[in-house]
Design a protein around this motif. Structure first.
Motif, PDB file in Angstrom:
ATOM      1  N   PRO A 410     -16.476 -32.530  19.353  1.00 21.44           N
ATOM      2  CA  PRO A 410     -17.489 -33.544  19.015  1.00 21.44           C
ATOM      3  C   PRO A 410     -16.969 -34.535  17.982  1.00 21.44           C
ATOM      4  O   PRO A 410     -16.189 -34.185  17.094  1.00 21.44           O
ATOM      5  N   ASN A 411     -17.405 -35.777  18.128  1.00 22.46           N
ATOM      6  CA  ASN A 411     -17.124 -36.831  17.153  1.00 22.46           C
ATOM      7  C   ASN A 411     -15.625 -37.045  16.935  1.00 22.46           C
ATOM      8  O   ASN A 411     -15.164 -37.218  15.819  1.00 22.46           O
ATOM      9  N   VAL A 412     -14.873 -37.027  18.017  1.00 18.93           N
ATOM     10  CA  VAL A 412     -13.418 -37.176  17.961  1.00 18.93           C
ATOM     11  C   VAL A 412     -12.990 -38.339  18.844  1.00 18.93           C
ATOM     12  O   VAL A 412     -13.526 -38.550  19.925  1.00 18.93           O
ATOM     13  N   SER A 413     -12.017 -39.111  18.367  1.00 18.10           N
ATOM     14  CA  SER A 413     -11.404 -40.155  19.186  1.00 18.10           C
ATOM     15  C   SER A 413      -9.910 -39.903  19.266  1.00 18.10           C
ATOM     16  O   SER A 413      -9.321 -39.265  18.386  1.00 18.10           O
ATOM     17  N   LEU A 414      -9.288 -40.390  20.338  1.00 17.10           N
ATOM     18  CA  LEU A 414      -7.857 -40.216  20.557  1.00 17.10           C
ATOM     19  C   LEU A 414      -7.178 -41.557  20.297  1.00 17.10           C
ATOM     20  O   LEU A 414      -7.377 -42.514  21.047  1.00 17.10           O
ATOM     21  N   GLU A 415      -6.381 -41.618  19.219  1.00 15.31           N
ATOM     22  CA  GLU A 415      -5.796 -42.904  18.832  1.00 15.31           C
ATOM     23  C   GLU A 415      -4.486 -42.688  18.055  1.00 15.31           C
ATOM     24  O   GLU A 415      -4.517 -42.108  16.963  1.00 15.31           O
ATOM     25  N   LEU A 429      -2.893 -38.816  18.864  1.00 19.94           N
ATOM     26  CA  LEU A 429      -3.392 -38.538  17.518  1.00 19.94           C
ATOM     27  C   LEU A 429      -4.898 -38.379  17.601  1.00 19.94           C
ATOM     28  O   LEU A 429      -5.608 -39.292  18.024  1.00 19.94           O
ATOM     29  N   GLU A 430      -5.382 -37.215  17.203  1.00 18.60           N
ATOM     30  CA  GLU A 430      -6.817 -36.910  17.273  1.00 18.60           C
ATOM     31  C   GLU A 430      -7.460 -37.175  15.914  1.00 18.60           C
ATOM     32  O   GLU A 430      -7.016 -36.644  14.897  1.00 18.60           O
ATOM     33  N   HIS A 431      -8.519 -38.008  15.901  1.00 13.52           N
ATOM     34  CA  HIS A 431      -9.210 -38.380  14.665  1.00 13.52           C
ATOM     35  C   HIS A 431     -10.620 -37.789  14.675  1.00 13.52           C
ATOM     36  O   HIS A 431     -11.424 -38.114  15.545  1.00 13.52           O
ATOM     37  N   GLN A 432     -10.883 -36.904  13.714  1.00 12.56           N
ATOM     38  CA  GLN A 432     -12.202 -36.297  13.543  1.00 12.56           C
ATOM     39  C   GLN A 432     -12.990 -37.152  12.555  1.00 12.56           C
ATOM     40  O   GLN A 432     -12.682 -37.191  11.371  1.00 12.56           O
ATOM     41  N   TRP A 433     -14.012 -37.877  13.055  1.00 11.54           N
ATOM     42  CA  TRP A 433     -14.677 -38.872  12.229  1.00 11.54           C
ATOM     43  C   TRP A 433     -15.551 -38.258  11.134  1.00 11.54           C
ATOM     44  O   TRP A 433     -15.693 -38.840  10.048  1.00 11.54           O
ATOM     45  N   ASN A 434     -16.155 -37.114  11.367  1.00 11.32           N
ATOM     46  CA  ASN A 434     -17.014 -36.503  10.347  1.00 11.32           C
ATOM     47  C   ASN A 434     -16.234 -36.128   9.092  1.00 11.32           C
ATOM     48  O   ASN A 434     -16.689 -36.336   7.964  1.00 11.32           O
ATOM     49  N   ASP A 436     -12.871 -37.018   8.682  1.00 11.37           N
ATOM     50  CA  ASP A 436     -11.737 -37.925   8.542  1.00 11.37           C
ATOM     51  C   ASP A 436     -10.402 -37.176   8.599  1.00 11.37           C
ATOM     52  O   ASP A 436      -9.443 -37.546   7.929  1.00 11.37           O
ATOM     53  N   ASP A 437     -10.364 -36.130   9.395  1.00 11.71           N
ATOM     54  CA  ASP A 437      -9.123 -35.364   9.596  1.00 11.71           C
ATOM     55  C   ASP A 437      -8.370 -35.897  10.814  1.00 11.71           C
ATOM     56  O   ASP A 437      -8.974 -36.376  11.777  1.00 11.71           O
ATOM     57  N   TYR A 438      -7.048 -35.765  10.749  1.00 15.26           N
ATOM     58  CA  TYR A 438      -6.185 -36.186  11.851  1.00 15.26           C
ATOM     59  C   TYR A 438      -5.263 -35.032  12.220  1.00 15.26           C
ATOM     60  O   TYR A 438      -4.846 -34.261  11.357  1.00 15.26           O
ATOM     61  N   ARG A 439      -4.922 -34.950  13.505  1.00 15.08           N
ATOM     62  CA  ARG A 439      -3.886 -34.010  13.912  1.00 15.08           C
ATOM     63  C   ARG A 439      -3.240 -34.483  15.214  1.00 15.08           C
ATOM     64  O   ARG A 439      -3.890 -35.083  16.074  1.00 15.08           O
ATOM     65  N   LEU A 440      -1.937 -34.226  15.322  1.00 12.61           N
ATOM     66  CA  LEU A 440      -1.206 -34.561  16.533  1.00 12.61           C
ATOM     67  C   LEU A 440      -1.490 -33.512  17.604  1.00 12.61           C
ATOM     68  O   LEU A 440      -1.481 -32.310  17.320  1.00 12.61           O
ATOM     69  N   MET A 441      -1.705 -33.966  18.838  1.00 11.48           N
ATOM     70  CA  MET A 441      -1.989 -33.075  19.952  1.00 11.48           C
ATOM     71  C   MET A 441      -0.992 -33.328  21.079  1.00 11.48           C
ATOM     72  O   MET A 441      -0.380 -34.393  21.164  1.00 11.48           O
ATOM     73  N   LYS A 442      -0.831 -32.332  21.939  1.00 12.49           N
ATOM     74  CA  LYS A 442       0.041 -32.471  23.107  1.00 12.49           C
ATOM     75  C   LYS A 442      -0.629 -31.830  24.316  1.00 12.49           C
ATOM     76  O   LYS A 442      -1.531 -30.987  24.178  1.00 12.49           O
ATOM     77  N   ALA A 443      -0.189 -32.231  25.502  1.00 11.88           N
ATOM     78  CA  ALA A 443      -0.740 -31.668  26.732  1.00 11.88           C
ATOM     79  C   ALA A 443       0.365 -31.564  27.778  1.00 11.88           C
ATOM     80  O   ALA A 443       1.246 -32.421  27.853  1.00 11.88           O
ATOM     81  N   SER A 444       0.315 -30.492  28.561  1.00  9.24           N
ATOM     82  CA  SER A 444       1.125 -30.353  29.768  1.00  9.24           C
ATOM     83  C   SER A 444       0.190 -30.492  30.956  1.00  9.24           C
ATOM     84  O   SER A 444      -0.827 -29.794  31.037  1.00  9.24           O
ATOM     85  N   LEU A 445       0.535 -31.399  31.862  1.00  9.27           N
ATOM     86  CA  LEU A 445      -0.353 -31.749  32.965  1.00  9.27           C
ATOM     87  C   LEU A 445       0.353 -31.447  34.286  1.00  9.27           C
ATOM     88  O   LEU A 445       1.173 -32.243  34.745  1.00  9.27           O
ATOM     89  N   PRO A 446       0.075 -30.286  34.902  1.00 11.97           N
ATOM     90  CA  PRO A 446       0.728 -29.935  36.170  1.00 11.97           C
ATOM     91  C   PRO A 446       0.516 -31.006  37.233  1.00 11.97           C
ATOM     92  O   PRO A 446      -0.493 -31.727  37.230  1.00 11.97           O
ATOM     93  N   ALA A 447       1.481 -31.108  38.147  1.00 14.67           N
ATOM     94  CA  ALA A 447       1.440 -32.159  39.164  1.00 14.67           C
ATOM     95  C   ALA A 447       0.272 -32.013  40.115  1.00 14.67           C
ATOM     96  O   ALA A 447      -0.203 -32.994  40.693  1.00 14.67           O
ATOM     97  N   THR A 448      -0.207 -30.796  40.306  1.00 15.58           N
ATOM     98  CA  THR A 448      -1.379 -30.568  41.159  1.00 15.58           C
ATOM     99  C   THR A 448      -2.478 -29.929  40.325  1.00 15.58           C
ATOM    100  O   THR A 448      -2.249 -29.451  39.211  1.00 15.58           O
ATOM    101  N   GLY A 449      -3.683 -29.919  40.879  1.00 14.48           N
ATOM    102  CA  GLY A 449      -4.813 -29.334  40.164  1.00 14.48           C
ATOM    103  C   GLY A 449      -4.915 -27.839  40.307  1.00 14.48           C
ATOM    104  O   GLY A 449      -5.904 -27.242  39.865  1.00 14.48           O
TER     105      GLY A 449
END
Length: 498
Positions: A410-415, A429-434, A436-449
């Motif tokens: 909740p209350n997060v933007s990706l920037e 970069l994930e920004h928690q507006w309530n 004002d915390d920031y943290r770097l995020m990563k994702a692995s996205l398989p080629a198929t679902g």
């Protein structure tokens, strides 16, 4: 019958169908299968979805490499994939780059393993593009240093691309004149001249061009020798004229292409990508005429560029004046994709990695982010992958569905968000507006679902990262090498190698 007694063509076909990890295990079993599984033919035709690193290939792409060289790159890609999927990835190296004092870094872009371009602003000049060379010592340690710079009167966005062979690069910069006209500046940089030789340094600017336009340029893209820039002219409150300027830096041919269909998109959420001779347009299109529409659509359109921009001309660039033509139609319409209705609080991202000259268009990935509708609600990310067959003509697809979906707190933007060129990995970069915390995020996205995405913080096994996430002002990601470039407000750039 045992495997080695099968006909040779059947054994080769079996090797090609195996996953690279399974093939590497198979060739360990006996000398016969090792010979079959190590052939150039197998490694040039093996099926996989691993992002491979080809920036150093002189011919541009897999076919310029031997089978052993392709296998080495596949092995490196498998190791990176395994490391990236771990909760705390192993960080092999951190390199710190110190920008010039009193310069405010605006943007950066990596050019393969050896080069980087930054845009900065400082009191003594308006805008400076700096070219950085990143040498590696015998033990693989990076030693980056600035080798050249280009000063511009104005600029707010740039893109750069290595030319075939890696000996030169083209940099396209968008700005404005003092009379508020749009300005496009193009520089062809001789990277080989930035390397010391017996004759010292030769001039590093091969050529430069500047175009002014009554319209405002707001997007630019490069593929090979072709530079594209999208411009917008607001005729009235309800009418906008859109054009794409196409320029061939090899032949000095310029085309102004009227593109009225771009008026359907929100110009702030529009991207283009060129895969010669095709261009992909991805953007958000509003549904209905209400000033605050409740629903929007993600549209992806594939078009074939006019053939005249690619015509080879025997005259040299130096002696040939710029020829300008205005056109009103594409060479052909390949495909149109439309998603289902999406919430209005939508932002999209595509890969901003430069496309190598040997790349072909098979699919296109868009990262769509939905902000939470309320402070208590959770946001969502949808990953769309659009398969593209360039032999299609006027193909239309409606209600296209995402291949992956995951929620955000909740209350997060990706920037900002960086998507890999193959769409297999992403960093943001994930920004928690309530709080004002920031943290770097990563994702692995398989080629198929068939497999779910892996989403987790970007953390290192051995130690804490040498910067605070809230100081990040720019982020760049190279999917095939696992390098993440992080620029912070104090002027330093950190290169993280996973």
């Amino acid at each position: 019958m045992i495997l080695t007694e099968l006909p040779q063509d059947i054994i080769l076909f079996i090797c090609i169908l195996l996953h690279p990890q399974d093939l590497l295990e198979l060739i360990k079993t006996c000398r016969v299968l090792h010979a079959f599984g190590s052939s150039d033919y197998v490694w040039h035709h093996i099926q996989h979805d691993l992002p491979l690193e080809f920036s150093q290939c002189q011919g541009g792409g897999m076919n310029s490499l031997s089978g052993a060289e392709v296998r080495d790159r596949v092995v490196s890609a498998l190791r990176l994939d395994k490391n990236w999927r771990q909760k705390a990835s192993r960080l092999h190296r951190i390199t710190k780059v110190i920008a010039p004092k009193h310069a405010k870094l605006l943007a950066l872009q990596a050019l393969g393993r050896k080069w980087m371009v930054t845009m900065s602003r400082a009191p003594e000049f308006s805008i400076r593009l700096t070219i950085w060379r990143m040498d590696e010592t015998y033990d693989g340690v990076l030693q980056p240093y600035a080798v050249a710079s280009v000063d511009l009167s104005d600029g707010f966005r740039f893109t750069a691309s290595l030319q075939e062979g890696g000996d030169s690069a083209i940099i396209s910069t968008l700005g404005a004149t003092r009379t508020a006209q749009g300005k496009l500046a193009i520089h062809h940089i001789n990277l080989k001249a930035l390397e010391k030789d017996e004759d010292g340094f030769s001039p590093y600017i091969i050529n430069e061009w500047e175009f002014e336009n009554p319209q405002v340029f707001y997007l630019t893209e490069i593929f090979g020798t072709i530079v594209a820039a999208v411009s917008l002219l607001r005729v009235s409150q309800s009418q906008q004229d859109h054009q794409i300027l196409l320029f061939n830096t090899k032949t000095n041919v310029k085309i102004l292409l009227d593109v009225p269909e771009l008026a359907e998109f929100d110009s702030g959420r529009l991207y283009i990508k060129i895969y010669t001779p095709y261009i992909v347009i991805a953007g958000v299109r509003e549904r209905g005429n209400h000033p605050f529409p409740q629903h929007q659509q993600l549209d992806v359109r594939v078009r074939e560029l006019p053939s005249s921009i690619f015509e080879d001309v025997p005259l040299s660039t130096a002696s040939r004046p710029i020829e300008s033509t205005t056109l009103t139609t594409w060479a052909s319409i390949v495909a149109d994709y439309q998603t289902q209705n999406l919430p209005s609080n939508l932002d999209i991202n595509i890969s901003l990695e430069p496309v190598s000259s040997g790349a072909t268009l098979h699919s296109f990935t868009v990262f769509a982010c939905h902000s939470p509708p309320s402070q208590a609600g959770r946001g969502a990310v949808e990953v769309y992958r659009f398969p593209i067959n360039t032999s299609w003509r006027n193909a239309k697809f409606a209600d296209w569905q995402p291949i992956h979906t995951f929620s955000t707190p909740p209350n997060v933007s990706l920037e900002p968000t960086c998507v890999g060129q193959n769409g297999c990995r992403a960093v943001w970069l994930e920004h928690q507006w309530n709080t004002d915390d920031y943290r770097l995020m990563k994702a692995s996205l398989p080629a198929t679902g068939e497999m779910p995405p892996l989403v987790m913080p970007l953390e290192a096994q051995q130690f804490s990262l040498p910067f605070l996430p809230h100081t990040i002002c720019s982020l760049t990601f190279e999917e095939s090498t696992g390098r993440v470039w992080v620029a912070v407000h104090t002027g330093e750039i950190y290169i993280l190698e996973f």
